[in-house]
Design a protein around this motif. Structure first.
Motif: not given
Length: 178
Positions: A91-112
């Motif tokens: 609930v707290a992060a619902f408005a911040q979903w883009s932060l979580l998706s950016n972190i996940t994308a950053g990890i994927i970009l790191f490995f790919s």
């Protein structure tokens, strides 16, 4: 009385010690493996440290849950606590979903590792095409410098959704820090 206490909880103490040893060994060997992978792909040290930090947080959560189960927290109570915790975080992060998706994308970009600092890229967006040189790659975004010397911040999650063309690499290997 003390002897009874020692005998009663000896199994839990030994199991907790084993979990802590396994946790420490996993942290060490995973960090070593991630650094080796990053070195073979010429990744930046601060990006490597960021991925190691995320892995350590995940391992810590798993170790905590394992120790709680060892010490007798019932699975339904643990499930209730975990689901309540993630509900509050969700609930707290619902408005911040883009932060979580950016972190996940950053990890994927790191490995790919499709591009690196100094590469000149073109983001293939039908409405707003952007091209420029990557001047830094952060956990949440990249910084692009256009031909007109404009610095653009572009979110990592959008990089995962758009097509990217690496036009050329015209810079030397550089280390950047946050």
């Amino acid at each position: 009385m003390l002897n009874l206490f020692q005998n009663k909880y000896l199994h839990e103490e030994i199991s907790t010690l084993i979990v802590l040893i396994v946790y420490s060994l996993l942290r060490y060997f995973l960090a070593k493996g991630i650094r080796k992978y990053a070195k073979s792909n010429q990744s930046l040290e601060h990006r490597t440290n960021l991925v190691i930090k995320y892995v350590n947080i995940l391992l810590g959560i798993l170790a905590f849950i394992t120790i709680a189960v060892i010490w007798g927290v019932k699975k339904d109570q643990l499930f209730l606590f975990t689901s309540s915790f993630f509900t509050v975080v969700g609930v707290a992060a619902f408005a911040q979903w883009s932060l979580l998706s950016n972190i996940t994308a950053g990890i994927i970009l790191f490995f790919s590792f499709p591009f690196k600092i100094g590469d000149h890229i073109k983001i293939l967006d039908k409405d707003f095409p952007i091209s420029g040189e990557i001047i830094d790659i952060k956990a949440f975004y990249i910084l692009l410098k256009t031909d007109g010397n404009e610095v653009i911040t572009y979110p990592n999650n959008l990089l995962m959704q758009k097509g990217i063309s690496v036009l050329d690499n015209h810079s030397e290997h550089q280390e950047f820090t946050d």
